[in-house]
Design a protein around this motif. Structure first.
Motif, PDB file in Angstrom:
ATOM      1  N   GLU A  49       0.828  -1.199   0.000  1.00  0.00           N
ATOM      2  CA  GLU A  49       0.000   0.000   0.000  1.00  0.00           C
ATOM      3  C   GLU A  49       0.868   1.257   0.000  1.00  0.00           C
ATOM      4  OE1 GLU A  49      -3.156   0.199   2.801  1.00  0.00           O
ATOM      5  OE2 GLU A  49      -3.994  -1.711   2.177  1.00  0.00           O
ATOM      6  N   PRO A  50       0.409   2.307  -0.688  1.00  0.00           N
ATOM      7  CA  PRO A  50       1.160   3.571  -0.721  1.00  0.00           C
ATOM      8  C   PRO A  50       1.324   4.160   0.674  1.00  0.00           C
ATOM      9  CG  PRO A  50      -0.589   3.552  -2.370  1.00  0.00           C
ATOM     10  CD  PRO A  50      -0.783   2.340  -1.516  1.00  0.00           C
ATOM     11  N   THR A  51       2.495   4.745   0.923  1.00  0.00           N
ATOM     12  CA  THR A  51       2.758   5.363   2.218  1.00  0.00           C
ATOM     13  C   THR A  51       3.055   6.854   2.101  1.00  0.00           C
ATOM     14  OG1 THR A  51       5.084   4.749   2.109  1.00  0.00           O
ATOM     15  CG2 THR A  51       3.609   3.227   3.255  1.00  0.00           C
ATOM     16  N   THR A  52       3.161   7.356   0.872  1.00  0.00           N
ATOM     17  CA  THR A  52       3.365   8.785   0.657  1.00  0.00           C
ATOM     18  C   THR A  52       2.357   9.267  -0.386  1.00  0.00           C
ATOM     19  OG1 THR A  52       4.917   8.552  -1.181  1.00  0.00           O
ATOM     20  CG2 THR A  52       5.855   8.521   1.064  1.00  0.00           C
ATOM     21  N   ARG A  53       2.226  10.563  -0.486  1.00  0.00           N
ATOM     22  CA  ARG A  53       1.306  11.138  -1.470  1.00  0.00           C
ATOM     23  C   ARG A  53       1.721  10.784  -2.896  1.00  0.00           C
ATOM     24  NH1 ARG A  53       1.718  13.431   3.069  1.00  0.00           N
ATOM     25  NH2 ARG A  53       0.075  14.593   4.071  1.00  0.00           N
ATOM     26  N   ASP A  54       3.018  10.870  -3.167  1.00  0.00           N
ATOM     27  CA  ASP A  54       3.496  10.521  -4.509  1.00  0.00           C
ATOM     28  C   ASP A  54       3.236   9.051  -4.820  1.00  0.00           C
ATOM     29  OD1 ASP A  54       4.347  13.086  -5.106  1.00  0.00           O
ATOM     30  OD2 ASP A  54       6.413  12.732  -4.449  1.00  0.00           O
ATOM     31  N   GLU A  55       3.441   8.190  -3.849  1.00  0.00           N
ATOM     32  CA  GLU A  55       3.155   6.766  -4.051  1.00  0.00           C
ATOM     33  C   GLU A  55       1.665   6.547  -4.307  1.00  0.00           C
ATOM     34  OE1 GLU A  55       4.613   4.458  -0.759  1.00  0.00           O
ATOM     35  OE2 GLU A  55       6.715   4.927  -1.214  1.00  0.00           O
TER      36      GLU A  55
ATOM     37  N   ALA B  22      -2.504   5.051  -7.959  1.00  0.00           N
ATOM     38  CA  ALA B  22      -3.817   5.342  -8.546  1.00  0.00           C
ATOM     39  C   ALA B  22      -3.734   5.321 -10.070  1.00  0.00           C
ATOM     40  CB  ALA B  22      -4.333   6.691  -8.060  1.00  0.00           C
ATOM     41  N   ALA B  23      -2.700   5.940 -10.626  1.00  0.00           N
ATOM     42  CA  ALA B  23      -2.537   5.955 -12.086  1.00  0.00           C
ATOM     43  C   ALA B  23      -2.329   4.541 -12.615  1.00  0.00           C
ATOM     44  CB  ALA B  23      -1.372   6.868 -12.470  1.00  0.00           C
ATOM     45  N   SER B  24      -1.549   3.744 -11.915  1.00  0.00           N
ATOM     46  CA  SER B  24      -1.337   2.347 -12.333  1.00  0.00           C
ATOM     47  C   SER B  24      -2.624   1.545 -12.211  1.00  0.00           C
ATOM     48  CB  SER B  24      -0.244   1.692 -11.492  1.00  0.00           C
ATOM     49  OG  SER B  24       0.999   2.296 -11.750  1.00  0.00           O
ATOM     50  N   TYR B  25      -3.331   1.737 -11.114  1.00  0.00           N
ATOM     51  CA  TYR B  25      -4.600   1.022 -10.909  1.00  0.00           C
ATOM     52  C   TYR B  25      -5.599   1.386 -12.007  1.00  0.00           C
ATOM     53  CZ  TYR B  25      -8.959  -0.548  -8.877  1.00  0.00           C
ATOM     54  OH  TYR B  25     -10.171  -1.157  -8.688  1.00  0.00           O
ATOM     55  N   ALA B  26      -5.643   2.673 -12.372  1.00  0.00           N
ATOM     56  CA  ALA B  26      -6.589   3.138 -13.399  1.00  0.00           C
ATOM     57  C   ALA B  26      -6.397   2.379 -14.711  1.00  0.00           C
ATOM     58  CB  ALA B  26      -6.422   4.639 -13.621  1.00  0.00           C
ATOM     59  N   GLU B  27      -5.181   1.975 -15.006  1.00  0.00           N
ATOM     60  CA  GLU B  27      -4.908   1.231 -16.241  1.00  0.00           C
ATOM     61  C   GLU B  27      -5.562  -0.143 -16.236  1.00  0.00           C
ATOM     62  OE1 GLU B  27      -0.676   1.230 -16.778  1.00  0.00           O
ATOM     63  OE2 GLU B  27      -0.591   3.416 -16.945  1.00  0.00           O
ATOM     64  N   THR B  28      -5.917  -0.638 -15.068  1.00  0.00           N
ATOM     65  CA  THR B  28      -6.523  -1.973 -14.963  1.00  0.00           C
ATOM     66  C   THR B  28      -8.048  -1.925 -14.951  1.00  0.00           C
ATOM     67  OG1 THR B  28      -6.641  -2.073 -12.529  1.00  0.00           O
ATOM     68  CG2 THR B  28      -4.533  -2.692 -13.568  1.00  0.00           C
TER      69      THR B  28
ATOM     70  N   ARG C  80      -6.002   7.669   3.858  1.00  0.00           N
ATOM     71  CA  ARG C  80      -5.526   7.186   5.166  1.00  0.00           C
ATOM     72  C   ARG C  80      -6.674   6.637   6.003  1.00  0.00           C
ATOM     73  NH1 ARG C  80      -2.241  11.677   7.799  1.00  0.00           N
ATOM     74  NH2 ARG C  80      -2.263  10.162   9.447  1.00  0.00           N
ATOM     75  N   ALA C  81      -7.862   7.242   5.885  1.00  0.00           N
ATOM     76  CA  ALA C  81      -9.018   6.768   6.652  1.00  0.00           C
ATOM     77  C   ALA C  81      -9.570   5.463   6.087  1.00  0.00           C
ATOM     78  CB  ALA C  81     -10.113   7.840   6.662  1.00  0.00           C
ATOM     79  N   PHE C  82      -9.580   5.311   4.760  1.00  0.00           N
ATOM     80  CA  PHE C  82     -10.202   4.159   4.119  1.00  0.00           C
ATOM     81  C   PHE C  82      -9.271   2.973   3.934  1.00  0.00           C
ATOM     82  CE2 PHE C  82     -13.111   7.205   1.519  1.00  0.00           C
ATOM     83  CZ  PHE C  82     -13.845   7.494   2.642  1.00  0.00           C
ATOM     84  N   GLY C  83      -7.996   3.236   3.630  1.00  0.00           N
ATOM     85  CA  GLY C  83      -7.086   2.167   3.227  1.00  0.00           C
ATOM     86  C   GLY C  83      -7.194   1.928   1.730  1.00  0.00           C
ATOM     87  N   TRP C  84      -6.196   1.257   1.169  1.00  0.00           N
ATOM     88  CA  TRP C  84      -6.115   1.092  -0.277  1.00  0.00           C
ATOM     89  C   TRP C  84      -7.318   0.362  -0.868  1.00  0.00           C
ATOM     90  CZ3 TRP C  84      -4.276   3.163  -4.374  1.00  0.00           C
ATOM     91  CH2 TRP C  84      -4.285   2.461  -5.577  1.00  0.00           C
TER      92      TRP C  84
END
Length: 180
Positions: free
Chosen positions: A2-8, A13-19, A63-67
């Motif tokens: 799971e991402p731990t920084t804003r950039d991550e 999100a951009a990678s997920y969008a491709e799927t 952060r509230a919801f999780g990935w």
């Protein structure tokens, strides 16, 4: 992982969008992270002149919801992007609902923060939640209940302070100081 920084988060999100199986031109989508949003998990902004779309994701919501839950927010915003790219407009109507259902995306993303303020009618069960000091919060005497037209009061959630006028708002704001 799971991402731990804003950039991550933006990269993920951009990678997920491709799927996601949706007809969105991802090369025309820009991704941003919001630090200010207090209730929206995401937003999709359409730039009419260029047909570009910006999807703004809220770090605190992630952060509230999780990935896993937050991927629903990404799918939701992609439906908006699809509508903007295809129709030049977007909302939460039947077209949106149908596409969201096909993608298992929520029609409305749940709030990730508690409202700081409540408008409460003096005559009926109507109430509305507010996250910021809107005009209705600052100057409640100028407005009326959304259901019956009666006056309402404003309540500050944490302190319990209440007011019905602009002067009352100013007193509450001053007394609460940094606790506002």
């Amino acid at each position: 992982m799971e991402p731990t920084t804003r950039d991550e988060l933006l990269d993920a999100a951009a990678s997920y969008a491709e799927t996601v199986p949706i007809e969105v031109d991802l090369s025309a989508v820009d991704w941003e992270c919001s630090e200010r949003a207090t209730r929206r998990a995401g937003a999709c902004i359409y730039h009419r002149g260029t047909d570009l779309v910006t999807i703004r994701l809220t770090w605190d919501a992630y952060r509230a919801f999780g990935w896993e839950e937050f991927t629903g927010t990404i799918r939701h915003e992609l439906v908006h992007a699809w509508e903007f790219q295809r129709y030049g407009e977007s909302g939460h109507g039947s077209r949106f609902a149908e596409k969201a259902r096909k993608l298992d995306a929520p029609r409305h993303c749940r709030s990730f923060a508690d409202a700081r303020l409540r408008l409460v009618c003096s005559s009926c069960d109507w109430e509305a939640r507010r996250y910021r000091a809107s005009e209705a919060v600052k100057r409640p005497a100028r407005r009326r209940c959304g259901a019956c037209g009666s006056r309402y009061r404003v309540e500050h959630g944490e302190s319990g302070r209440r007011w019905r006028t602009h002067a009352g708002y100013l007193v509450a704001r001053r007394r609460l100081g940094s606790e506002w």
